[in-house]
Design a protein around this motif. Structure first.
Motif, PDB file in Angstrom:
ATOM      1  N   UNK A  38     -13.296 -57.541 -39.840  1.00 26.84           N
ATOM      2  CA  UNK A  38     -14.085 -57.801 -38.641  1.00 26.84           C
ATOM      3  C   UNK A  38     -14.013 -59.266 -38.255  1.00 26.84           C
TER       4      UNK A  38
ATOM      5  N   UNK B 165     -12.770 -60.619 -34.773  1.00 25.96           N
ATOM      6  CA  UNK B 165     -13.604 -61.513 -33.972  1.00 25.96           C
ATOM      7  C   UNK B 165     -12.804 -62.748 -33.582  1.00 25.96           C
TER       8      UNK B 165
ATOM      9  N   UNK C 217     -10.585 -61.830 -30.840  1.00 24.27           N
ATOM     10  CA  UNK C 217     -11.307 -61.770 -29.573  1.00 24.27           C
ATOM     11  C   UNK C 217     -11.505 -63.149 -28.980  1.00 24.27           C
TER      12      UNK C 217
ATOM     13  N   UNK D  88     -15.069 -57.028 -27.775  1.00 23.69           N
ATOM     14  CA  UNK D  88     -14.501 -56.984 -29.130  1.00 23.69           C
ATOM     15  C   UNK D  88     -15.273 -57.912 -30.052  1.00 23.69           C
ATOM     16  N   UNK D  89     -15.546 -59.135 -29.555  1.00 20.57           N
ATOM     17  CA  UNK D  89     -16.286 -60.098 -30.377  1.00 20.57           C
ATOM     18  C   UNK D  89     -17.690 -59.598 -30.658  1.00 20.57           C
TER      19      UNK D  89
ATOM     20  N   UNK E 119     -17.557 -56.796 -33.273  1.00 18.91           N
ATOM     21  CA  UNK E 119     -17.227 -57.357 -34.585  1.00 18.91           C
ATOM     22  C   UNK E 119     -18.389 -58.157 -35.137  1.00 18.91           C
TER      23      UNK E 119
ATOM     24  N   UNK F 140     -20.913 -55.862 -36.511  1.00 16.03           N
ATOM     25  CA  UNK F 140     -20.473 -55.291 -37.785  1.00 16.03           C
ATOM     26  C   UNK F 140     -20.622 -56.321 -38.910  1.00 16.03           C
ATOM     27  N   UNK F 141     -20.239 -57.568 -38.628  1.00 13.39           N
ATOM     28  CA  UNK F 141     -20.317 -58.605 -39.663  1.00 13.39           C
ATOM     29  C   UNK F 141     -21.772 -58.792 -40.088  1.00 13.39           C
TER      30      UNK F 141
END
Lengths: 312, 504, 150
Positions: B166, B170, B173, C48-49, C52, C55-56
């Motif tokens: 992830x 990130x 992104x 997307x960021x 993510x 999730x992190x």
């Protein structure tokens, strides 16, 4: 061939600095000058500018250093130049499109009246090109073909897109216009026949000698001496042109003496064999000398015409 | 193939200018490689401004020579200091340092050098014979194929990033987001530039590269100085045992061949990079060995396996670059920037437009390998001395060159601010384990991908059936989807080990 | 490690939300005729960021609860933090100076001062290491690249 010439130019440049003449010690300029180029090293403006600097240095008797300030088709360089108070010791060499066109579509911190246009030494090239393997090889044939078939065109600036869009509407073409990342991105699309025709601001000079690409028409106001048989859009009956001059530009308010000397140096360069050989031989740009008065009015006339096209 | 072009290209590679350029590159690379913590990409990022006044051929050969030099040089500090010059030589430490400790540092260095040079030359030859036919095929690629391949590369690189998945995504992104800054290619209108004219062409690649790679690394090293001050470099004595004999070297040749193969394969795939290659090669050599217990205690094969793979990656990474114009790793991405500075669009068209330039570069790469052998062999003791330069002397000088390199670009104070901002970003990403490699590659690929996607959609007039005529594009679209599925599967599986990882 | 992930993930979420709610609508521009409008790719990247980042953070919270790690580190090593941050301050200061003075003139000072701060006291190293790189830059900029003194 081109490589060796560039290498040779680099060597000459390196030595040029070491051997600075001191003939005109009492005249302007009394210290080194800076020529700003609004593009990365290696492009046509840079190649011409570096030779021009070399020749002007010979005339002015002071080193002319070349600084590249790339970004946004010279808009970055013009922004800095507008605020420059170097009394003529810093000047810009480059095309006028960043003044006649860029301010219309984006918010830049300079205007056409912030600068003086001392002299133009070469005429910019704006061509419509197509691949030699296409079923058409002139602009009229493109239009004829386009009346029967859907066509594609690769643009490079919003200006050439606007002109071609207008022509397509007049002629009733079914035209899709794709963006490219500049001349380097245009060539594979044309050569691979992904697009039917495209705009070129000088890249075609690399491909027309080999016969892979042909110039269908010029968007400039006049024909190019290197392609004497290719008509301009004006001649073909379309009232559009893109004019661009490679000009020496300074910010407002520099002393007359400095202006006169720079103009004289430009005139000297326009007849200098080394500058002509590089500009005409390597980049296919015709060398001219257009004096300040004419340039001042040309730039404003082009700007007004461009505003009209973009206003549609 | 036109042989007169090849001839003149080779002629150009053998001129004095080119020897000075390439030799200078290899020497500089060697020195930078020896200094721990200064990696290949750092070297290229700092050296790009040096190439401005060179001719395109010399500039590119200089940079390739530089990256080859760093790969060979990093083995020196791995062997003598037990601190690899860069991560890709970490596997060299495993056997190199024990061998040096056992009183045979010169032998270890020579095996490392010969393995580097051999791996390098062989991979360069593979590059020449693969890239040219590859580029011929790739010339037929249009925007559809390019968009599909770029999408595949992006997903592949994001999926392979080290550390948490992830965090890698990130970083990807953020790279995409920052990569879209600048003039929109279609409308010519500024996008997320906040009114700054300087940002109209996007964040300058050199600022991003020097910031995230070089300057941030210097901050990390400066931080480390607080706890670690002294280095323990193994001294080279004139020990009679310390000589590399032919039989000893001969035994490592099969390992070198295998290492070259692994390095070439890994290098040609986007995103994997030299560290993966050298560890993979080391593991394979150990498994293939009849005496695996000798590994880790100073086995010559261990050094040879790691170094040959490490060096083979460099030419191999140029296969997608010259063949497709797609950078497979950060160093290749920086080379794209260097090409652009010299007005050259790297990619399959290079073969068509400027074949002599391409052949000259290939010839120059072979010259670089040979110069690397000569410099490395005779400069052995000198380079060994460099391992004694303490980091606190290196840091200020590198910081100075980072800043000076940015100023030479002509971006002025604004460029310096962007440089510092990206240095902070790179520092934080390294500290918090976000893959800055994924970030950089995404940053570089995004504009290309977006442009090609736009072109494809406009040219097809929104009709997906056009893909039926484009089997290569379809192939890569399928690959991208498979890679995405693999990513999703890995995400589900990877969750567990992370949960059981020890606390900090 | 989990605490690191938690805070950095939070930063990722903040950046993504900033981009989605402020930067992209305000500055990305639009083009209603294009199939890929200018704001599409930045938006996808921000989403997307955001995903993510979530999730992190979720993963980190899960780990922290299981291992009973407090949200804040009670004993932050302040001297280490100070040591880590002063080089940034130094370069920021140098940047500010370089806006007004050319690097060829102040370069030796910038290098020498940093060397001194990093603990180098031998005068010949201080002088040599500060003069030589600047001299190289001078030769490069004035004689080879012809851009004048930078």
């Amino acid at each position: 061939m081109k490589k060796t010439l560039i290498a040779a130019a680099a060597v000459t440049l390196a030595f040029g600095t070491l051997v600075s003449t001191s003939a005109h010690a009492d005249e302007w300029p009394t210290r080194p000058l800076t020529m700003v180029i609004g593009f990365n090293p290696g492009g046509s403006t840079d190649i011409q500018g570096r030779v021009l600097a070399n020749v002007m240095e010979e005339y002015l008797g002071q080193p002319v250093n070349v600084v590249n300030q790339p970004g946004a088709g010279s808009a970055v360089a013009f922004t800095r130049l507008a605020n420059n108070r170097d009394q003529g010791y810093t000047f810009l060499f480059g095309g006028t499109t960043a003044l006649t066109f860029t301010p219309i579509i984006s918010d830049v911190a300079y205007e056409i009246d912030d600068f003086e246009y001392l002299a133009a030494v070469a005429i910019g090239q704006n061509a419509i090109v197509t691949s030699s393997e296409q079923p058409f090889n002139s602009f009229d044939e493109i239009i004829e073909y386009g009346k029967e078939n859907p066509m594609t065109y690769a643009q490079q600036t919003a200006l050439d897109e606007a002109i071609i869009r207008a022509i397509a509407e007049e002629e009733g073409l079914d035209l899709a216009i794709v963006p490219t990342g500049g001349g380097g991105g245009m060539a594979p699309l044309v050569l691979g026949k992904e697009v039917d025709f495209a705009y070129s601001g000088g890249t075609h000079a690399q491909y027309t000698p080999g016969g892979e690409m042909i110039v269908a028409a010029f968007m400039s106001a006049e024909r190019s001496p290197f392609y004497p048989d290719v008509p301009t859009l004006m001649e073909l009956g379309y009232d559009y042109s893109i004019e661009d001059y490679r000009t020496i530009i300074v910010p407002n308010g520099i002393p007359d003496e400095a202006k006169d000397r720079l103009i004289a140096a430009a005139e000297y360069a326009s007849t200098h064999e080394q500058f002509i050989r590089t500009t005409e031989g390597n980049t296919f740009f015709p060398v001219v000398f257009i004096p300040q008065q004419e340039m001042e009015s040309s730039v404003r006339r082009i700007r007004a015409a461009t505003e009209e096209v973009m206003g549609d | 193939m036109d042989f007169s072009i090849v001839g003149s290209a080779i002629g150009e590679a053998l001129t004095l200018d080119s020897f000075i350029g390439i030799g200078g590159g290899v020497l500089l690379g060697y020195i930078i490689g020896v200094i721990p913590g200064l990696s290949r990409s750092v070297a290229i990022a700092i050296a790009i401004p040096l190439t401005f006044y060179m001719s395109p051929y010399i500039a590119i050969s200089f940079l390739i020579g530089l990256s080859k030099g760093t790969a060979a040089g990093s083995a020196v500090s791995a062997i003598l200091l037990n601190a690899p010059g860069e991560a890709s030589s970490a596997a060299t430490c495993l056997d190199g340092y024990p061998m040096a400790k056992n009183g045979r540092p010169k032998t270890a260095l020579k095996i490392g050098l010969l393995a580097s040079v051999l791996g390098d030359i062989l991979a360069t030859i593979i590059l020449i014979f693969v890239a040219i036919p590859f580029a011929r095929v790739a010339l037929l690629f249009g925007p559809y194929e390019m968009a599909a391949i770029l999408a595949f590369a992006l997903v592949f690189i994001a999926g392979l990033s080290s550390g948490s998945l992830f965090k890698g995504l990130a970083a990807c992104g953020l790279g995409i987001l920052l990569g879209t800054v600048g003039l929109d290619s279609q409308t010519g209108m500024p996008r997320m530039t906040f009114g700054y004219t300087e940002l109209m062409d996007g964040f300058p690649l050199i600022a991003v590269a020097i910031g995230t790679l070089a300057l941030s690394e210097m901050f990390l090293q400066a931080e480390r100085l607080r706890t670690e001050r002294h280095n323990m470099s193994v001294k080279i004595n004139d020990n009679p045992d310390d000589r590399l004999s032919w039989p000893e070297f001969r035994r490592t040749i099969p390992t070198i061949m295998r290492g070259t193969g692994v390095g070439t394969f890994v290098g040609a795939l986007p995103g994997l990079g030299p560290s993966v290659a050298s560890f993979m090669s080391y593991g394979m050599a150990k498994r293939a060995s009849k005496t695996p217990e000798r590994f880790g205690k100073g086995a010559p094969e261990g050094i040879a396996a790691s170094e040959s793979a490490d060096n083979a990656v460099i030419p191999a990474a140029l296969i997608p670059l010259f063949g497709l114009g797609i950078p497979g790793n950060v160093s290749a991405a920086l080379l794209v920037g260097a090409f652009a500075i010299h007005g050259i669009t790297v990619g399959p068209l290079l073969l068509r437009e400027q074949p002599e330039l391409l052949y000259s570069i290939f010839a120059g790469m072979i010259v670089a390998s040979i110069l690397m052998l000569i410099l490395g062999w005779f400069g052995l003791k000198l380079f060994a001395q460099i391992t004694r330069v303490p980091p606190h002397v290196v840091i200020p000088i590198v910081i100075f060159f980072c800043i000076a390199g940015m100023l030479l670009q002509g971006y002025g104070g604004f460029g310096l601010i962007i440089l510092l901002a990206f240095a902070v970003l790179g520092y934080l990403m390294k500290k918090f384990d976000y893959s800055f490699v994924t970030f950089l590659v995404a940053f570089i690929i995004t504009p290309m991908l977006e442009l090609n996607l736009r072109q494809s959609i406009i040219l097809s007039r929104g009709d997906p059936m056009i893909l039926l005529e484009r089997p290569i594009a379809v192939f890569f679209i399928v690959c991208t989807i498979l890679a995405l599925i693999a990513l999703a599967v890995r995400t589900v599986k990877v969750r567990k080990p992370v949960a059981e990882a020890p606390a900090d | 490690m989990a605490r690191h992930s938690f805070w950095s993930g939070l930063v990722v979420i903040v950046i993504a939300l900033l981009a989605l709610n402020w930067i992209i609508p305000g500055y990305a521009g639009s083009n209603p005729f294009a199939q890929i409008p200018p704001d599409l790719v930045p938006r996808l990247a921000s989403w997307l960021m955001l995903i993510c980042g979530l999730c992190i953070v979720t993963g980190a919270v899960y780990d922290m609860v299981r291992q009973r790690i407090p949200l804040f580190n009670s004993n932050i090593d302040w001297p280490a933090l100070a040591w880590a941050s002063w080089p940034f301050a130094y370069v920021a200061l140098a940047t500010w100076v370089l806006v007004y003075v050319k690097i060829t003139y102040v370069g030796p000072l910038i290098i020498a001062l940093l060397l001194y701060l990093l603990g180098e006291r031998r005068w010949y190293i201080l002088v040599g290491c500060s003069i030589v790189p600047v001299a190289m830059l001078y030769v490069l900029s004035v004689y080879m690249m012809r851009v004048g003194v930078v």
